[in-house]
Design a protein around this motif. Structure first.
Motif, PDB file in Angstrom:
ATOM      1  N   GLY A 203       0.997  -1.294  -0.030  1.00 26.14           N
ATOM      2  CA  GLY A 203      -0.065   0.208   0.033  1.00 26.14           C
ATOM      3  C   GLY A 203       0.955   1.383   0.009  1.00 26.14           C
ATOM      4  N   ALA A 204       2.047   1.295   0.797  1.00 23.87           N
ATOM      5  CA  ALA A 204       2.918   2.301   0.774  1.00 23.87           C
ATOM      6  C   ALA A 204       3.556   2.369  -0.495  1.00 23.87           C
ATOM      7  CB  ALA A 204       4.081   2.208   1.857  1.00 23.87           C
ATOM      8  N   ASN A 205       3.882   1.426  -1.335  1.00 24.50           N
ATOM      9  CA  ASN A 205       4.481   1.467  -2.411  1.00 24.50           C
ATOM     10  C   ASN A 205       3.417   1.920  -3.464  1.00 24.50           C
ATOM     11  OD1 ASN A 205       6.641   0.759  -4.062  1.00 24.50           O
ATOM     12  ND2 ASN A 205       5.492  -0.698  -5.082  1.00 24.50           N
ATOM     13  N   VAL A 206       2.292   1.657  -3.476  1.00 30.30           N
ATOM     14  CA  VAL A 206       1.323   2.366  -4.530  1.00 30.30           C
ATOM     15  C   VAL A 206       0.917   3.952  -4.165  1.00 30.30           C
ATOM     16  CG1 VAL A 206      -1.397   2.184  -5.059  1.00 30.30           C
ATOM     17  CG2 VAL A 206      -0.018   0.391  -5.100  1.00 30.30           C
ATOM     18  N   ALA A 207       1.191   4.266  -2.870  1.00 27.58           N
ATOM     19  CA  ALA A 207       0.768   5.322  -2.160  1.00 27.58           C
ATOM     20  C   ALA A 207       1.984   6.489  -2.844  1.00 27.58           C
ATOM     21  CB  ALA A 207       0.732   5.583  -0.588  1.00 27.58           C
ATOM     22  N   VAL A 208       3.296   6.066  -2.853  1.00 23.06           N
ATOM     23  CA  VAL A 208       4.293   6.575  -3.597  1.00 23.06           C
ATOM     24  C   VAL A 208       4.105   6.770  -4.810  1.00 23.06           C
ATOM     25  CG1 VAL A 208       6.726   6.477  -3.682  1.00 23.06           C
ATOM     26  CG2 VAL A 208       6.092   6.045  -1.632  1.00 23.06           C
ATOM     27  N   LEU A 209       3.662   5.860  -5.720  1.00 16.89           N
ATOM     28  CA  LEU A 209       3.455   5.882  -6.845  1.00 16.89           C
ATOM     29  C   LEU A 209       2.523   6.716  -7.369  1.00 16.89           C
ATOM     30  CD1 LEU A 209       4.467   4.113  -9.714  1.00 16.89           C
ATOM     31  CD2 LEU A 209       2.197   2.886  -9.248  1.00 16.89           C
ATOM     32  N   SER A 210       1.551   6.884  -6.613  1.00 21.05           N
ATOM     33  CA  SER A 210       0.244   7.911  -7.038  1.00 21.05           C
ATOM     34  C   SER A 210       0.828   9.054  -6.755  1.00 21.05           C
ATOM     35  CB  SER A 210      -0.977   7.482  -6.043  1.00 21.05           C
ATOM     36  OG  SER A 210      -1.349   6.308  -6.554  1.00 21.05           O
ATOM     37  N   ALA A 211       1.648   9.419  -5.622  1.00 21.08           N
ATOM     38  CA  ALA A 211       1.871  10.830  -5.175  1.00 21.08           C
ATOM     39  C   ALA A 211       2.830  11.529  -6.337  1.00 21.08           C
ATOM     40  CB  ALA A 211       2.553  10.993  -3.686  1.00 21.08           C
ATOM     41  N   THR A 212       3.660  10.639  -6.491  1.00 23.80           N
ATOM     42  CA  THR A 212       4.723  11.230  -7.490  1.00 23.80           C
ATOM     43  C   THR A 212       4.204  11.156  -8.689  1.00 23.80           C
ATOM     44  OG1 THR A 212       5.625   8.705  -7.775  1.00 23.80           O
ATOM     45  CG2 THR A 212       6.848  10.338  -6.199  1.00 23.80           C
ATOM     46  N   ALA A 213       3.133  10.597  -9.219  1.00 24.53           N
ATOM     47  CA  ALA A 213       2.406  10.557 -10.495  1.00 24.53           C
ATOM     48  C   ALA A 213       1.889  11.750 -10.571  1.00 24.53           C
ATOM     49  CB  ALA A 213       1.563   9.428 -10.603  1.00 24.53           C
ATOM     50  N   ALA A 214       1.100  12.283  -9.337  1.00 23.77           N
ATOM     51  CA  ALA A 214       0.445  13.641  -9.190  1.00 23.77           C
ATOM     52  C   ALA A 214       1.526  14.684  -9.538  1.00 23.77           C
ATOM     53  CB  ALA A 214      -0.322  13.796  -8.193  1.00 23.77           C
ATOM     54  N   LEU A 215       2.617  14.425  -8.995  1.00 29.02           N
ATOM     55  CA  LEU A 215       3.682  15.734  -8.883  1.00 29.02           C
ATOM     56  C   LEU A 215       4.564  15.798 -10.090  1.00 29.02           C
ATOM     57  CD1 LEU A 215       4.713  15.566  -5.162  1.00 29.02           C
ATOM     58  CD2 LEU A 215       3.162  16.980  -6.052  1.00 29.02           C
ATOM     59  N   PHE A 216       5.003  14.691 -10.870  1.00 32.45           N
ATOM     60  CA  PHE A 216       5.880  14.835 -11.685  1.00 32.45           C
ATOM     61  C   PHE A 216       5.399  15.507 -12.995  1.00 32.45           C
ATOM     62  CE2 PHE A 216       8.686  10.891 -10.060  1.00 32.45           C
ATOM     63  CZ  PHE A 216       9.402  11.819  -9.362  1.00 32.45           C
ATOM     64  N   PRO A 217       4.100  15.502 -13.423  1.00 35.08           N
ATOM     65  CA  PRO A 217       3.739  16.313 -14.584  1.00 35.08           C
ATOM     66  C   PRO A 217       4.023  18.076 -14.101  1.00 35.08           C
ATOM     67  CG  PRO A 217       2.018  14.760 -13.958  1.00 35.08           C
ATOM     68  CD  PRO A 217       3.059  14.660 -12.962  1.00 35.08           C
ATOM     69  N   VAL A 218       3.862  18.531 -13.190  1.00 35.74           N
ATOM     70  CA  VAL A 218       4.255  19.734 -12.809  1.00 35.74           C
ATOM     71  C   VAL A 218       5.765  19.890 -13.188  1.00 35.74           C
ATOM     72  CG1 VAL A 218       4.431  21.521 -11.140  1.00 35.74           C
ATOM     73  CG2 VAL A 218       2.370  20.161 -11.200  1.00 35.74           C
TER      74      VAL A 218
END
Length: 415
Positions: free
Chosen positions: A153-168
């Motif tokens: 779950g932490a792994n997916v959370a990191v994936l989702s968080a960085t996926a939201a930030l990296f486009p910026v």
């Protein structure tokens, strides 16, 4: 059959409940840092596709190849990467994948032609697949029960968080220079060094090489329960990329500015991050089967709400529900697969899961665009159709889960 030589047992926490993430573990740190690199693959460069188009004088369709080829190579090569990780060890494949990801990505900054850039991109997709496969395999090797769900779950959370930030980040770097986004890939190189120094190789497999190993691996992996889990992974990603990353932006573009579309997607990613981070605690109360059912139920409600939404707030509410479904579904699939596979073939199983995930991500946008534009169904009607698909998936999970548990008298967190 190979012999498993264990140099370390599955990790157990020294304090706190077993559904918590052992943040001090070097294994967990390396897995999460490596996973954080994954969104550098597509979200980072997506905002820069028009820039690449203009620099190289290519069409929109040709520029989009930088996305599609990245996933396609993973579909094909993931099983071979999984076999390699089972044979020579997870650490070697992860370190090699991180190094290749960084070096190939950095080399794109000096690519003289679009053809050279695309070739580097294809090779980098292979390295990315190695990172995806080995990180979740290491978690499956090292952790059990609710704690495994927590770490995944932490792994997916990191994936989702960085996926939201990296486009910026990608958009900002592209504003500096067309090749500046590619320099971010160089961050993988020091992470590879850290993994080489700090990560233990707890499981090594000897013997059973060649055709015998391949036969045994296929017999262990290709079973009805695992195929059902691979189907769950495919449907999860197919609907996510078809609805959130394809249909929704086109639907919203008629009424909202691009920045508000980004806010909508960010809301979905944020919800999935929060829910995925709670996966370990949820595993104490819900079986993997019921978690999958609730995840698809969230998909069904969210897609229907998105179809009926009439404004920004109702749309954000709809995608938040969808994000909750993503946060429920993604960690539990890997946890359930890990429960059913021996360490000897863990990477092989995760590689097939990776192939089905990449297949869903690749075909979702293609199918949705084809049905909406070529077939004339329209994106709005596809939102409602997706809700019906999710309802069917929920029903299958509800019916199949209790039956499977009753037959085996299984622990609530098994599948």
């Amino acid at each position: 059959m190979g012999q498993i030589i264990e140099t370390d047992s599955r990790a157990t926490p020294t304090d706190g409940p077993t559904e918590t993430v052992p943040w001090r573990s070097r294994t967990v740190q390396i897995v999460l840092i490596s996973t954080a690199l994954a969104p550098l693959g597509v979200p980072l460069i997506s905002p820069a596709l028009p820039v690449f188009r203009d620099v190289f004088g290519i069409t929109d369709a040709e520029a989009s190849l930088l996305v599609s080829t990245y996933f396609l190579v993973g579909i094909v090569l993931s099983p071979f990467i999984g076999i390699l990780a089972d044979r020579i060890g997870r650490k070697r494949v992860l370190v090699a994948g991180l190094l290749a990801f960084g070096v190939l990505g950095g080399a794109m900054a000096i690519a003289p032609t679009f053809e050279a850039l695309l070739a580097l991109r294809v090779a980098q997709g292979t390295a990315a697949a190695a990172i995806f496969i080995t990180t979740v395999t290491i978690v499956g090797d090292e952790f059990d029960g609710a704690q495994r769900n927590a770490v995944l779950g932490a792994n997916v959370a990191v994936l989702s968080a960085t996926a939201a930030l990296f486009p910026v980040l990608g958009g900002a770097l592209a504003g500096i220079a067309w090749n500046a986004p590619f320099l971010a890939y160089l961050a993988a190189i020091p992470i590879a060094v850290f993994a080489q120094v700090a990560l233990d190789e707890p499981h090594r497999v000897a013997g059973g090489r060649g055709f015998t190993y391949l036969t045994d691996a296929a017999r262990s992996i290709v079973t009805p329960p695992l195929l059902a889990l691979f189907a769950v992974a495919f449907v999860t990603e197919f609907l996510l990329f078809g609805v959130i990353f394809t249909a929704m932006p086109f639907v919203l573009a008629t009424a909202f500015a691009p920045v508000l579309i980004g806010v909508v997607i960010l809301a979905s990613e944020t919800a999935s991050t929060v829910v995925a981070a709670s996966s370990g605690r949820l595993a104490r109360h819900l079986s993997n089967e019921w978690t999958i059912a609730f995840g698809f139920a969230c998909y069904a409600v969210g897609f229907a709400a998105a179809w009926a939404a009439s404004g920004l707030l109702t749309t954000v509410g709809a995608v938040v529900v969808i994000g909750v479904g993503v946060g429920l579904l993604m960690p539990v699939v890997d946890a359930a697969v890990s429960e059913r596979v021996t360490t000897e073939y863990m990477a092989g199983a995760m590689s097939l899961r990776n192939s089905t995930t990449f297949l869903g991500r690749t075909t979702g946008p293609i199918v949705f665009v084809g049905l909406a534009v070529s077939a004339g169904f329209g994106y709005e009607s596809l939102l409602l159709a997706s809700s019906f698909v999710a309802i069917v998936a929920t029903g299958v999970a509800v019916v199949a889960g209790p039956v499977r548990l009753a037959r085996r008298g299984a622990h609530p967190t098994s599948m």
